[in-house]
Design an enzyme around this catalytic site. Structure first.
Site, short mmCIF file in Angstrom:
data_model
loop_
_atom_site.label_atom_id
_atom_site.label_comp_id
_atom_site.label_asym_id
_atom_site.label_seq_id
_atom_site.Cartn_x
_atom_site.Cartn_y
_atom_site.Cartn_z
N LYS A 116 118.71 -97.85 8.81
CA LYS A 116 118.99 -96.40 8.10
C LYS A 116 117.18 -96.02 7.91
CE LYS A 116 120.64 -97.45 4.29
NZ LYS A 116 121.18 -97.02 3.35
N LYS A 158 114.04 -99.79 -0.14
CA LYS A 158 115.42 -100.33 0.51
C LYS A 158 115.34 -101.21 1.66
CE LYS A 158 118.23 -96.14 -0.36
NZ LYS A 158 118.54 -94.98 0.31
N GLY A 164 126.29 -101.56 1.32
CA GLY A 164 126.65 -102.06 -0.34
C GLY A 164 125.39 -102.12 -1.14
N GLY A 165 124.55 -101.73 -1.43
CA GLY A 165 123.79 -101.68 -2.18
C GLY A 165 122.55 -102.62 -2.28
N GLU A 200 111.53 -95.20 -0.21
CA GLU A 200 112.01 -93.26 -0.76
C GLU A 200 111.48 -92.67 -2.32
OE1 GLU A 200 116.35 -92.94 -0.30
OE2 GLU A 200 115.96 -92.51 1.70
N TYR A 202 112.99 -92.48 -6.25
CA TYR A 202 113.78 -92.80 -6.72
C TYR A 202 114.61 -90.86 -7.56
CZ TYR A 202 117.12 -95.13 -9.99
OH TYR A 202 118.09 -95.74 -10.36
N GLU A 275 125.74 -88.59 4.21
CA GLU A 275 125.92 -88.70 2.43
C GLU A 275 124.67 -88.20 2.45
OE1 GLU A 275 128.48 -92.92 1.78
OE2 GLU A 275 126.77 -93.53 1.71
N ARG A 291 132.14 -94.01 10.81
CA ARG A 291 133.00 -94.23 10.72
C ARG A 291 134.18 -94.03 9.63
NH1 ARG A 291 132.83 -96.36 5.69
NH2 ARG A 291 130.50 -97.95 4.82
N VAL A 294 136.83 -95.02 3.41
CA VAL A 294 137.59 -95.60 1.81
C VAL A 294 137.92 -94.51 1.74
CG1 VAL A 294 137.95 -97.14 -0.18
CG2 VAL A 294 137.12 -97.86 1.31
P1 ADP Z 1 124.27 -98.63 0.88
O1 ADP Z 1 123.96 -98.46 2.52
O2 ADP Z 1 123.39 -100.17 0.91
O3 ADP Z 1 125.45 -98.00 0.02
P2 ADP Z 1 123.26 -96.17 -0.11
O4 ADP Z 1 121.06 -95.71 0.87
O5 ADP Z 1 124.43 -95.20 0.57
O6 ADP Z 1 122.88 -97.71 0.59
O7 ADP Z 1 122.66 -96.04 -0.82
C1 ADP Z 1 123.52 -96.32 -2.35
C2 ADP Z 1 123.08 -96.21 -3.08
O8 ADP Z 1 122.55 -95.89 -3.73
C3 ADP Z 1 123.78 -94.37 -3.59
O9 ADP Z 1 124.81 -93.25 -3.96
C4 ADP Z 1 122.25 -94.03 -4.63
O10 ADP Z 1 123.79 -94.20 -5.77
C5 ADP Z 1 121.79 -94.20 -4.68
N1 ADP Z 1 120.25 -94.72 -4.42
C6 ADP Z 1 120.40 -94.77 -3.09
N2 ADP Z 1 119.53 -93.68 -2.30
C7 ADP Z 1 118.72 -93.85 -3.95
C8 ADP Z 1 117.43 -92.75 -4.25
N3 ADP Z 1 116.49 -92.06 -3.66
N4 ADP Z 1 117.37 -92.30 -5.69
C9 ADP Z 1 118.36 -92.46 -6.01
N5 ADP Z 1 119.34 -93.22 -5.89
C10 ADP Z 1 119.59 -93.72 -4.82
#
Ligand code: ADP
Length: 448
Positions: A116, A158, A164-165, A200, A202, A275, A291, A294
């Site tokens: 990432k 992050k 998956g969060g 990042e 928030y 995204e 990819r 869902v």
């Molecule tokens: P993953 O790959 O673990 O799914 P993502 O980067 O796609 O992680 O982020 C998943 C979710 O986390 C986002 O859809 C959002 O809800 C939250 N998120 C990610 N980055 C931020 C941010 N900078 N500020 C607030 N929420 C965030």
């Protein structure tokens, strides 16, 4: 065109890929674990190969076993679905070395977007707006404090290998940041074997809006609009809609154009999703999924384009079957992810489905691999089906959603259907006024 495609997945997505192959006159090979011998994807495929015991690490993630299955059956291509090996660059490389086509982008693009930190650097270079934060990995706590001072608190730590969060931690002050870094580092190490972190700003109340793109090897590129996936629990999507209630046609064209130009410059191949978080009229890149996703059926419902068929055509070296000018966005679609989970506690609820009846009628699609008498194994993801409803406009779609949620019968296990039945009567949802934290707040209120 391929003669035989091996589907390296299970559940509804294995069926989804099988359906596209079948319509194209391509034979399919199902792979399965011992726990999935009775699964619908195994029953419907032309051939099937048992590749190992129940744990995914020994079956659906077992690369040597999957390569053997390809060789035994003479499959000339592999569709990875989503999850499992779909974003595993090594798998794409090994297939290539065996002369088998990976239905997806190049291993190089999977690698870049899978890290990432690298993905964010690449996106920025390609002219995509990104969330303010660290320019790369955070090495020391001091470095992290400096970035946080520049962007302002709260910040989000992050994991570079995240998914998956997991490995994500919010810090609201300097005091919280030090512990957020160490917890995120430990979590990332345990989950991904890689503890690189980045940071990042928030964002407080953004929406999650993602753009579907597609590109072939003949220089054709198109975007298929956006999906709004702001309804999330623990950073995991629960319900998605297309188009986003927050965007108008001009904004769609603008962001779609930015993303299309970027992936053309990148030389990307196949389908992908970029995204973003969207706040105060601004888009901020968070990641790219290399990819099928869902939630792809809502885009299919609105555009009428079969994304899996296009993936297969592109992997076979053909041109995609349409151009940007052909893409029309008609009406509205919503997808509910139906999980075998308690709708209040979200505890998994595996077991035997006694009765299964899906809703039908105009504008209704159910993608599911379960059936009456099916026993849900406890080893895998709890997603057992997707209810996809469409209408000429959002209001019609919502009316249909309410109707179908009451028509759906799944007896014998707990599912998340009751949660959706409540959601469809919530004024904020009805008005399309929600952000990525809205659902968690709603769930808290319900429990309190
Ligand atoms: P993953 O790959 O673990 O799914 P993502 O980067 O796609 O992680 O982020 C998943 C979710 O986390 C986002 O859809 C959002 O809800 C939250 N998120 C990610 N980055 C931020 C941010 N900078 N500020 C607030 N929420 C965030």
């Amino acid at each position: 065109m391929f003669e035989k495609v091996l589907i390296a997945n299970r559940g509804e997505i294995a069926l989804r890929v099988h359906r596209a192959c079948r319509e194209m006159g391509i034979k399919t090979v199902a792979i399965h674990s011992t726990a999935d011998a009775d699964a619908m994807h195994v029953r419907l495929a032309n051939e099937s190969v048992c590749i190992g015991p129940a744990p995914a690490s020994e079956s659906y993630l077992n690369i040597p076993a999957i390569i053997s299955a390809c060789e035994i059956t003479g499959a000339d291509a592999v569709h990875p679905g989503y999850g499992f090996l779909s974003e595993n660059a090594k798998f794409a490389d090994i297939l290539h070395a065996h002369g088998i086509t990976f239905i997806g982008p190049t291993a190089e693009h999977i690698r870049v977007m899978g890290d990432k930190i690298q993905a964010k650097i690449t996106a920025k270079e390609l002219g995509i707006p990104v969330v303010p934060g660290s320019d790369g990995a955070i090495r020391t706590d001091e470095e992290a404090y400096k970035v946080a001072e520049e962007t302002g608190y709260p910040v989000l730590v992050k994991a570079a290998a995240g998914g998956g969060g997991r490995g994500m931690k919010v810090a609201r002050s300097k005091g919280e940041l030090s512990s957020a870094l160490s917890t995120a580092r430990a979590e990332a190490k345990a989950a991904f074997g890689d503890d690189s972190l980045y940071m990042e700003k928030y964002l407080g109340q953004p929406r999650h809006i993602e753009v579907q793109v597609i590109a072939d090897s003949h220089g054709n590129v198109a975007h298929l609009g956006e999906r709004d996936c702001s309804l999330q629990r623990r950073h995991q999507k629960v319900l998605e809609e297309c188009p986003s209630p927050a965007l108008n046609a001009q904004q769609r064209e603008e962001i779609g154009g930015i993303v299309s130009r970027a992936i053309k410059k990148l030389g990307y191949l196949g389908v992908g999703t970029v995204e973003f978080l969207y706040e105060d009229g601004q888009f901020f890149f968070i990641e790219m999924n290399t990819r099928l996703q869902v939630e792809h059926p809502i885009t299919e419902a609105v555009t009428g384009i079969d994304l899996v068929r296009e993936q297969i055509r592109i992997a076979a070296g053909m041109e995609m079957s349409f151009s940007q000018e052909d893409v029309q966005f008609n009406g509205h679609a919503i997808e509910c992810r139906i999980n075998a989970e308690d709708p209040k506690t979200f505890a998994p609820s595996p077991g035997t489905i006694k009765d299964f009846h899906t809703p039908g009628g105009l504008g209704v699609r159910v993608d599911s691999a379960v059936y009456s008498g099916y026993r849900i194994p406890p080893y895998y993801d709890s997603l057992i089906g997707k209810l996809v409803v469409s209408g000429r406009n959002r209001n019609e779609c919502m009316m249909r959603l309410r109707r179908t949620l009451h028509e759906f019968v799944i007896d014998g296990i707990k599912t998340t259907i009751p949660l959706f039945q409540e959601l469809v009567n919530e004024p904020d949802f009805i008005n399309g006024e929600y952000h990525i934290h809205w659902l968690e707040d709603f769930l808290k209120k319900q429990q309190g």
